[in-house]
Write an enzyme that holds these catalytic residues in place. Structure first.
Site, PDB file in Angstrom:
ATOM      1  N   ARG A 205       0.988  -1.219  -0.054  1.00 34.58           N
ATOM      2  CA  ARG A 205      -0.005   0.206   0.160  1.00 34.58           C
ATOM      3  C   ARG A 205       0.782   1.210   0.001  1.00 34.58           C
ATOM      4  O   ARG A 205       0.497   2.292  -0.529  1.00 34.58           O
ATOM      5  CB  ARG A 205      -0.794   0.081   1.074  1.00 34.58           C
ATOM      6  CG  ARG A 205      -2.411  -0.660   1.039  1.00 34.58           C
ATOM      7  CD  ARG A 205      -3.029  -0.673   2.160  1.00 34.58           C
ATOM      8  NE  ARG A 205      -2.662  -1.705   3.146  1.00 34.58           N
ATOM      9  CZ  ARG A 205      -3.075  -2.325   4.213  1.00 34.58           C
ATOM     10  NH1 ARG A 205      -4.585  -2.217   4.174  1.00 34.58           N
ATOM     11  NH2 ARG A 205      -2.831  -3.312   4.885  1.00 34.58           N
TER      12      ARG A 205
ATOM     13  N   LYS B 167      -2.514 -18.901   7.059  1.00 36.75           N
ATOM     14  CA  LYS B 167      -3.493 -18.954   8.338  1.00 36.75           C
ATOM     15  C   LYS B 167      -3.772 -17.647   9.170  1.00 36.75           C
ATOM     16  O   LYS B 167      -2.584 -16.878   8.910  1.00 36.75           O
ATOM     17  CB  LYS B 167      -2.980 -20.464   9.375  1.00 36.75           C
ATOM     18  CG  LYS B 167      -1.645 -19.902  10.063  1.00 36.75           C
ATOM     19  CD  LYS B 167      -1.206 -21.006  10.907  1.00 36.75           C
ATOM     20  CE  LYS B 167      -1.859 -20.850  12.156  1.00 36.75           C
ATOM     21  NZ  LYS B 167      -1.124 -20.424  13.304  1.00 36.75           N
TER      22      LYS B 167
ATOM     23  N   HIS C 145       2.035 -24.483   8.101  1.00 35.98           N
ATOM     24  CA  HIS C 145       3.317 -24.741   7.490  1.00 35.98           C
ATOM     25  C   HIS C 145       4.109 -25.937   8.407  1.00 35.98           C
ATOM     26  O   HIS C 145       4.902 -26.274   7.923  1.00 35.98           O
ATOM     27  CB  HIS C 145       4.087 -23.598   8.000  1.00 35.98           C
ATOM     28  CG  HIS C 145       4.623 -23.434   9.493  1.00 35.98           C
ATOM     29  ND1 HIS C 145       3.883 -22.743  10.363  1.00 35.98           N
ATOM     30  CD2 HIS C 145       5.618 -23.515  10.057  1.00 35.98           C
ATOM     31  CE1 HIS C 145       4.305 -22.670  11.445  1.00 35.98           C
ATOM     32  NE2 HIS C 145       5.647 -22.973  11.531  1.00 35.98           N
TER      33      HIS C 145
ATOM     34  N   LYS D 151       7.174 -29.206   7.240  1.00 36.46           N
ATOM     35  CA  LYS D 151       8.443 -29.609   7.825  1.00 36.46           C
ATOM     36  C   LYS D 151       8.924 -30.946   7.791  1.00 36.46           C
ATOM     37  O   LYS D 151       8.133 -31.907   7.645  1.00 36.46           O
ATOM     38  CB  LYS D 151       8.117 -29.576   9.233  1.00 36.46           C
ATOM     39  CG  LYS D 151       7.898 -28.262   9.891  1.00 36.46           C
ATOM     40  CD  LYS D 151       7.663 -28.175  11.369  1.00 36.46           C
ATOM     41  CE  LYS D 151       7.335 -26.937  12.105  1.00 36.46           C
ATOM     42  NZ  LYS D 151       8.473 -25.928  12.446  1.00 36.46           N
TER      43      LYS D 151
ATOM     44  N   GLU E 119       6.478 -24.127  23.508  1.00 40.14           N
ATOM     45  CA  GLU E 119       7.388 -22.924  22.611  1.00 40.14           C
ATOM     46  C   GLU E 119       7.793 -22.502  24.334  1.00 40.14           C
ATOM     47  O   GLU E 119       7.130 -22.168  25.078  1.00 40.14           O
ATOM     48  CB  GLU E 119       6.584 -22.142  21.976  1.00 40.14           C
ATOM     49  CG  GLU E 119       6.097 -22.564  20.698  1.00 40.14           C
ATOM     50  CD  GLU E 119       5.410 -21.497  19.948  1.00 40.14           C
ATOM     51  OE1 GLU E 119       5.942 -21.071  19.006  1.00 40.14           O
ATOM     52  OE2 GLU E 119       4.313 -21.182  20.128  1.00 40.14           O
TER      53      GLU E 119
ATOM     54  N   ASP F   9      -4.503 -20.543  17.506  1.00 41.63           N
ATOM     55  CA  ASP F   9      -3.359 -20.525  16.681  1.00 41.63           C
ATOM     56  C   ASP F   9      -2.590 -21.898  16.569  1.00 41.63           C
ATOM     57  O   ASP F   9      -1.951 -21.955  15.607  1.00 41.63           O
ATOM     58  CB  ASP F   9      -2.486 -19.711  17.912  1.00 41.63           C
ATOM     59  CG  ASP F   9      -1.236 -19.284  17.338  1.00 41.63           C
ATOM     60  OD1 ASP F   9      -1.186 -18.641  16.099  1.00 41.63           O
ATOM     61  OD2 ASP F   9      -0.059 -19.254  17.826  1.00 41.63           O
TER      62      ASP F   9
ATOM     63  N   HIS G  14      -2.004 -26.794  13.666  1.00 40.94           N
ATOM     64  CA  HIS G  14      -0.795 -27.466  13.803  1.00 40.94           C
ATOM     65  C   HIS G  14      -0.953 -29.044  14.593  1.00 40.94           C
ATOM     66  O   HIS G  14      -0.599 -30.066  13.905  1.00 40.94           O
ATOM     67  CB  HIS G  14       0.284 -26.859  14.357  1.00 40.94           C
ATOM     68  CG  HIS G  14       0.604 -25.291  13.695  1.00 40.94           C
ATOM     69  ND1 HIS G  14       0.407 -25.345  12.227  1.00 40.94           N
ATOM     70  CD2 HIS G  14       1.034 -24.489  14.489  1.00 40.94           C
ATOM     71  CE1 HIS G  14       0.928 -23.931  12.067  1.00 40.94           C
ATOM     72  NE2 HIS G  14       1.273 -23.468  13.176  1.00 40.94           N
TER      73      HIS G  14
ATOM     74  N   LYS H  67       2.736 -21.310  25.220  1.00 41.47           N
ATOM     75  CA  LYS H  67       3.792 -20.426  25.008  1.00 41.47           C
ATOM     76  C   LYS H  67       4.415 -20.241  26.569  1.00 41.47           C
ATOM     77  O   LYS H  67       3.857 -20.530  27.532  1.00 41.47           O
ATOM     78  CB  LYS H  67       3.463 -19.140  24.589  1.00 41.47           C
ATOM     79  CG  LYS H  67       2.796 -19.255  23.191  1.00 41.47           C
ATOM     80  CD  LYS H  67       3.405 -18.045  22.222  1.00 41.47           C
ATOM     81  CE  LYS H  67       2.493 -18.065  20.896  1.00 41.47           C
ATOM     82  NZ  LYS H  67       3.684 -18.531  19.990  1.00 41.47           N
TER      83      LYS H  67
HETATM   84  C1  BG6 Z   1       2.474 -20.083  14.023  1.00 41.41           C
HETATM   85  C2  BG6 Z   1       1.974 -19.442  15.191  1.00 41.41           C
HETATM   86  O1  BG6 Z   1       1.647 -20.818  13.202  1.00 41.41           O
HETATM   87  O2  BG6 Z   1       3.587 -21.290  14.641  1.00 41.41           O
HETATM   88  C3  BG6 Z   1       3.013 -19.071  16.338  1.00 41.41           C
HETATM   89  O3  BG6 Z   1       0.929 -18.415  14.912  1.00 41.41           O
HETATM   90  C4  BG6 Z   1       3.787 -20.102  16.373  1.00 41.41           C
HETATM   91  O4  BG6 Z   1       2.230 -18.535  17.356  1.00 41.41           O
HETATM   92  C5  BG6 Z   1       4.472 -20.843  15.411  1.00 41.41           C
HETATM   93  O5  BG6 Z   1       4.980 -19.466  17.198  1.00 41.41           O
HETATM   94  C6  BG6 Z   1       5.252 -21.917  15.797  1.00 41.41           C
HETATM   95  O6  BG6 Z   1       5.908 -22.378  14.423  1.00 41.41           O
HETATM   96  P1  BG6 Z   1       7.207 -23.274  14.705  1.00 41.41           P
HETATM   97  O7  BG6 Z   1       7.722 -23.623  13.211  1.00 41.41           O
HETATM   98  O8  BG6 Z   1       8.434 -22.308  15.217  1.00 41.41           O
HETATM   99  O9  BG6 Z   1       7.133 -24.688  15.348  1.00 41.41           O
END
Ligand code: BG6
Length: 538
Positions: free
Chosen positions: A88, A197, A227, A231, A265, A284, A289, A389
Site C-alpha cells: 500500500r 493461516k 506450515h 516440515k 514453545e 493459533d 498444527h 507459550k
Molecule cells: C505459528 C503460530 O503458526 O506457529 C505461532 O502463529 C507459533 O504463534 C508458530 O510461534 C510456531 O511455529 P514453529 O515452526 O516455530 O514451530
C-alpha cells in the site's frame, strides 16, 4: 500432469538437497558421500510470477521471501521468474529490494548471502503500489503482469500469495476475481492462490471464507497453508508409517495405550500481542498444527500419494474425532495463561504485561485437550494434545505409548515399570526414539528401559529446507498434498467450535494460572493423572 504451459524449466530434474545446502555449503556432486545416497530429486516449476500481497509485512520478510531466495539460490526456480511485491505504501523497486535484502541478512537460513545469486534474484523483484480494496489497483496489476509476461517470458503462470492479515483475504480474492486474474485456460497459464493461516476464526467464518474464495477460484487453485505440513519431520511421519512394514501392524488400539502430542514453545507472544489477543493457543496451534499432526498419526494408509487420496484420509480422521458437547469441555480441555516467571536465567513478564495485551486479558496461552477417535483402529485410545507459550523449552513431539506386556516376568529397576514408547521428535533435535526393556548386566534378571535413538542430524549430512521452501515449491509445481483442503479446515473447526462456545458461555477463568517457565497449569497434569497416566517429561 501439472496444468499450465511447460516452460524452459518444466520437467528439468534437480537434486533438491544439494540445492538446499546453498552455494557455500554445497557438497561436491561426485556422489561419493554414502550418507547422501537416495536423496530426493525434484522438478523445477514452469516459468511464473509470484505476486506477494503483504510484502511489507513480517511474514513476507521472515519466511516467504527468504524461502523464495533459497529456492532461487538452489536452482529450484525457473530462469523466467518474477516476484511482484504488492503493497500500500510508496516504495520503489530499488527500496523494496534493499528492504528485502536487509531482512535476508537476518532471516535467511544460509548465511552469508551469496552476492551473485542475490543480484540475479533481486533483478526479478519489482514493487507494485496498490490498495486491497481498490478495483483499479487490480486492473493495473493485471496490465503490469501482462507486461512482465511479455518482457520476461513468464507465460501467464501466476501464484498469488496472501501473506496479509486474515481480514484482508476476502477483499483480495474478490479483487483478483473482478479483474479476471483467476481465469485459467489452456492459453492463459495457471493461476493459483496461497492463503496463509488463520483460515477463519470459527466454523462459521471458515465456511464463509471458503465460499468467498470458491466464488473466484476452483478448489484445485487454492493452497491453504499450515506450515507444519512442510516440515521435514512431519512429512516423514507418512514415510515412517507407510514406508516400513513393521510399525503398521502395531499402530492399533490393541497395542497402543494412548498418544500425546505436544507443541511447546519457550517464547512468549513477542511483538504479536494484538494478533494473539484475538487468537489464543486454541486457534493459533490446536485447530491447525496439532490437529494436522493428529491426522497424520491416526490416518489410514492412502491408496496413492495423490493430493486428494491423502487428504481424503485426513478428513476421515477429523470427522471421526468425537465432538464434545459444551458441557463436556470442562472435563476434557484445560486452558492456561502464563504469569511472570523465568525462562532459564532470564526473568520474563506475564502475558498480561506483554505489549498490546489487555492487562485483564482472558486469552489462553496454553491449551491441553483429550480427544478420542471413533473408528475401528482407535476406539478407546485417548489422544492428549497440548500447546503452550513460555513453557520451559521449545519442543514439538508425538509420543506413542504402548500397552504394558500382559505378564511381568522380570523385576524392574527404577521407579515404575515402563512399557514401550515411540517418540517422534518433530523439532528441535529431530529424530525418532524407541524405548524398550533390556536386561541390566549382572547375575540377576533385572530389566531397565533403554532407548534406541535415530537422529536426523547424524544420519544425514544434509540440512533440511525450511517448511516454507517446501510448500512454496510444491504450490509452484501444482502439488497440493501438503495444503489443507476446504472440507479439512472446516472439519478441524467443527472440533474446536464447542470448546470456544463453552469458554464463552462459562464463568471467568482464573488466569494467569501458570508461571512462565513451567509446564502449564496443574489441571493439565490432572487430565492424565486421573486416568493413571502422565505427560512425558520433555
Ligand atoms: C505459528 C503460530 O503458526 O506457529 C505461532 O502463529 C507459533 O504463534 C508458530 O510461534 C510456531 O511455529 P514453529 O515452526 O516455530 O514451530
Amino acid at each position: 500432469m501439472k496444468s499450465g504451459k511447460a516452460g524452459e524449466g518444466g520437467g528439468a530434474i534437480r537434486d533438491l538437497r544439494i540445492a538446499h545446502k546453498g552455494k557455500k555449503a554445497t557438497p561436491k556432486r561426485s556422489g561419493k558421500n554414502p550418507l547422501r545416497s537416495g536423496l530426493r530429486i525434484e522438478r523445477v516449476p514452469d516459468p511464473n510470477i509470484v505476486v506477494l500481497f503483504g510484502a511489507t509485512g513480517d511474514l513476507a520478510h521472515r519466511k516467504v521471501v527468504p524461502a523464495l531466495y533459497h529456492l532461487w539460490a538452489g536452482d529450484l526456480l525457473p530462469e523466467r521468474f518474477a516476484l511482484v511485491c504488492f503493497g500500500r505504501r510508496e516504495a520503489s523497486d530499488e527500496s523494496m529490494r534493499s528492504e528485502l535484502r536487509a531482512s535476508l541478512e537476518k532471516h535467511a537460513r544460509v548465511q552469508p548471502i551469496d552476492e551473485a545469486r542475490w543480484k540475479e534474484f533481486a533483478s526479478r523483484i519489482s514493487y507494485f503500489k496498490g490498495a486491497f480494496d481498490d478495483p483499479a489497483s487490480y486492473a493495473a496489476l493485471s496490465r503490469q503482469l501482462d507486461a512482465i509476461d511479455a518482457s520476461s517470458g513468464t507465460n501467464g503462470n501466476r501464484l498469488f500469495y496472501l501473506a496479509t492479515p486474515a481480514s484482508s483475504f476476502p477483499e483480495i480474492v474478490r479483487g483478483l476475481g473482478a479483474a479476471g486474474l483467476d481465469h485459467e485456460t489452456s492459453e492463459s497459464g495457471w493461476r493459483r492462490v496461497v492463503i496463509e493461516k488463520p483460515f477463519g476464526r470459527d466454523l462459521e467464518s471458515a465456511v464463509k471464507l471458503n465460499r468467498e474464495v470458491g466464488k473466484v477460484f476452483r478448489e484445485s487453485q487454492v493452497y491453504r497453508i499450515d506450515h507444519y505440513l512442510g516440515k521435514e519431520t512431519v512429512r516423514n511421519i507418512l514415510i515412517f508409517r507407510f514406508g516400513n512394514l513393521i510399525f503398521e501392524p502395531i499402530w492399533h488400539r490393541r497395542y497402543i495405550d494412548h498418544i500425546q502430542i505436544t507443541v511447546a514453545e519457550s517464547i512468549g507472544v513477542e511483538s504479536r500481542g494484538a494478533f494473539y489477543e484475538e487468537t489464543g493457543a486454541l486457534r493459533d496451534i490446536l485447530q491447525n498444527h496439532l490437529l494436522q499432526l493428529l491426522t497424520l498419526v491416526a490416518m489410514e494408509p492412502p491408496a496413492t500419494l495423490d493430493a486428494e487420496a491423502l487428504r481424503d484420509e485426513k478428513v476421515k480422521v477429523l470427522r471421526a474425532v468425537r465432538l464434545m458437547s459444551p458441557e463436556q469441555v470442562d472435563g476434557h480441555v484445560v486452558r492456561g495463561q502464563y504469569g511472570p516467571g523465568w525462562i532459564g536465567a532470564t526473568e520474563v513478564a506475564g502475558y498480561r504485561g506483554e505489549p498490546a495485551v489487555d492487562p485483564a486479558s482472558e486469552t489462553e496461552t496454553f491449551v491441553a485437550a483429550r480427544f478420542e477417535i471413533d473408528d475401528w483402529r482407535w476406539a478407546g485410545v485417548p489422544f492428549y494434545l497440548r500447546a503452550g507459550k513460555r513453557l520451559p523449552k521449545r519442543a514439538t513431539e508425538i509420543a506413542i505409548q504402548f500397552k504394558d506386556v500382559p505378564q511381568r516376568l522380570f523385576s524392574q529397576t527404577g521407579d515404575a515399570p515402563e512399557s514401550n514408547m515411540l517418540v517422534i521428535r518433530i523439532q528441535p533435535d529431530e529424530g525418532i526414539l524407541l524405548r524398550f526393556a533390556a536386561k541390566v548386566p549382572g547375575l540377576g534378571t533385572d530389566v531397565r528401559p533403554v532407548n534406541m535413538d535415530f537422529a536426523y542430524g547424524s544420519a544425514f549430512s544434509v540440512e533440511s529446507p525450511d517448511a516454507y521452501e517446501t510448500l512454496i515449491l510444491d504450490a509452484l509445481l501444482g502439488d497440493a498434498s501438503l495444503f489443507t483442503r476446504a472440507d479439512e479446515v472446516e472439519a478441524a473447526w467443527r472440533i474446536v467450535d464447542p470448546i470456544m462456545e463453552s469458554w464463552l458461555a462459562g464463568p471467568e477463568p482464573h488466569l494467569p494460572n501458570y508461571a512462565a517457565g513451567t509446564w502449564g497449569p496443574e489441571e493439565a497434569d490432572a487430565l492424565l493423572t486421573r486416568e493413571g497416566r502422565r505427560w512425558r517429561r520433555l
